[in-house]
Design an enzyme around this catalytic site. Structure first.
Site, PDB file in Angstrom:
ATOM      1  N   TYR A  48      36.030 -56.966 145.561  1.00 53.82           N
ATOM      2  CA  TYR A  48      34.849 -56.757 146.401  1.00 53.82           C
ATOM      3  C   TYR A  48      34.964 -57.568 147.690  1.00 53.82           C
ATOM      4  CZ  TYR A  48      29.968 -56.598 147.878  1.00 53.82           C
ATOM      5  OH  TYR A  48      28.827 -56.415 148.596  1.00 53.82           O
TER       6      TYR A  48
ATOM      7  N   VAL B 143      30.682 -40.412 150.493  1.00 54.31           N
ATOM      8  CA  VAL B 143      31.480 -40.953 151.587  1.00 54.31           C
ATOM      9  C   VAL B 143      32.972 -40.899 151.293  1.00 54.31           C
ATOM     10  CG1 VAL B 143      29.638 -42.456 152.452  1.00 54.31           C
ATOM     11  CG2 VAL B 143      31.273 -43.349 150.762  1.00 54.31           C
TER      12      VAL B 143
ATOM     13  N   THR C 113      23.242 -62.697 148.375  1.00 51.10           N
ATOM     14  CA  THR C 113      22.911 -61.917 147.186  1.00 51.10           C
ATOM     15  C   THR C 113      21.518 -61.328 147.354  1.00 51.10           C
ATOM     16  OG1 THR C 113      24.259 -63.396 145.843  1.00 51.10           O
ATOM     17  CG2 THR C 113      22.736 -61.944 144.691  1.00 51.10           C
TER      18      THR C 113
ATOM     19  N   SER D 172      29.227 -58.503 153.949  1.00 50.02           N
ATOM     20  CA  SER D 172      28.697 -59.369 152.901  1.00 50.02           C
ATOM     21  C   SER D 172      29.130 -60.799 153.168  1.00 50.02           C
ATOM     22  CB  SER D 172      29.228 -58.932 151.527  1.00 50.02           C
ATOM     23  OG  SER D 172      28.965 -59.892 150.526  1.00 50.02           O
TER      24      SER D 172
END
Length: 248
Positions: A145, A54, A177, A132
């Site tokens: 992140y 990607v 998670t 997330s």
């Protein structure tokens, strides 16, 4: 959530949530193209596997063209490819910031740009991005992140606004998670892997890690005609972590 007649492209489809999504969509009748940086064997013998990074726009263009030619178009794009990063803002240098943002954020833009010419020809086009819980909850040792997933959340909303006039729905899922090989590699670097896994499970109100298949089930819903009125949303699949505050 039947998907017979639909064609799905899944970046990062060779493992973890991407692979679970490929299995679910294939079982639901979709033709699936697995786009992954590693060679990915077909999951049931019917999927098209294309080695693709990607971070490489030209490779994505070629992969989408190959998939569209093989299956007659593209209806669904699942942007599942991503990489992790651990540490505070002091722990990662500029090169690591550039690497993670390039894959986790710009990679979604590249894949979406490559797929859009085909999605615009679809009768029921949809893009689902992988965000997330880290996008909206402050987690320790996850500065880079979290920043990347916060950007995915914002990008999803902006894409949904830009593409709604074309009839293209754009959503994201926000897992907690998840018990995947990716998390397993993070745990392997901990001083006490089993203790760290128990800690991660305990911070989710359900007391356990989310399974990749549970996230894939949410993705299957979002890409299906059953979710035809749903766009511009982030769907948590996090064991209650984003919304519940339980007494200790």
């Amino acid at each position: 959530m039947e998907l017979t007649g639909f064609v799905a492209a899944i970046t990062g489809g060779g493992s973890g949530i991407g692979a679970a999504s490929a299995r679910r969509l294939s079982l639901a009748g979709a033709k699936v193209g697995i786009l992954d940086i590693n060679e990915s064997p077909a999951l049931r013998g019917g999927e098209l596997s294309v080695k693709c990074d990607v971070a490489d726009g030209a490779a994505l263009d070629a992969a989408m063209a190959e998939l569209a030619e093989a299956y007659g178009g593209i209806d669904i794009l699942i942007n599942s490819a991503g990489i992790s990063s651990v540490g505070t803002v002091e722990d990662n240098d500029d090169a690591e910031w550039a690497r993670v943002l390039d894959v986790n954020v710009t990679g979604i833009a590249r894949a979406s740009r490559a797929a859009l010419p085909y999605l615009r020809r679809s009768r029921s086009p949809v893009i689902v991005n992988l965000s997330s819980i880290a996008a909206t909850a402050g987690l320790v040792q996850r500065a880079l992140y979290s920043a990347s997933k916060g950007a995915v959340h914002a990008l999803t909303l902006a894409m949904a606004a830009d593409l709604v006039g074309d009839g293209i729905r754009v959503c994201c899922v926000a897992p907690g998670t998840v018990d995947t090989p990716w998390v397993g590699r993070l745990l392997a670097r901990a001083d006490d892997p089993e203790g760290e896994k128990r800690r991660l499970a305990a911070r989710q109100p359900t007391g356990r890690l989310v399974s990749a298949d549970e996230v894939a089930a949410a993705i299957q819903y979002l890409v299906s005609p059953a979710a035809g009125a749903t766009t511009g949303i982030s769907l948590p699949v996090d064991g209650g972590m984003s919304g519940l505050r339980l007494p200790r």
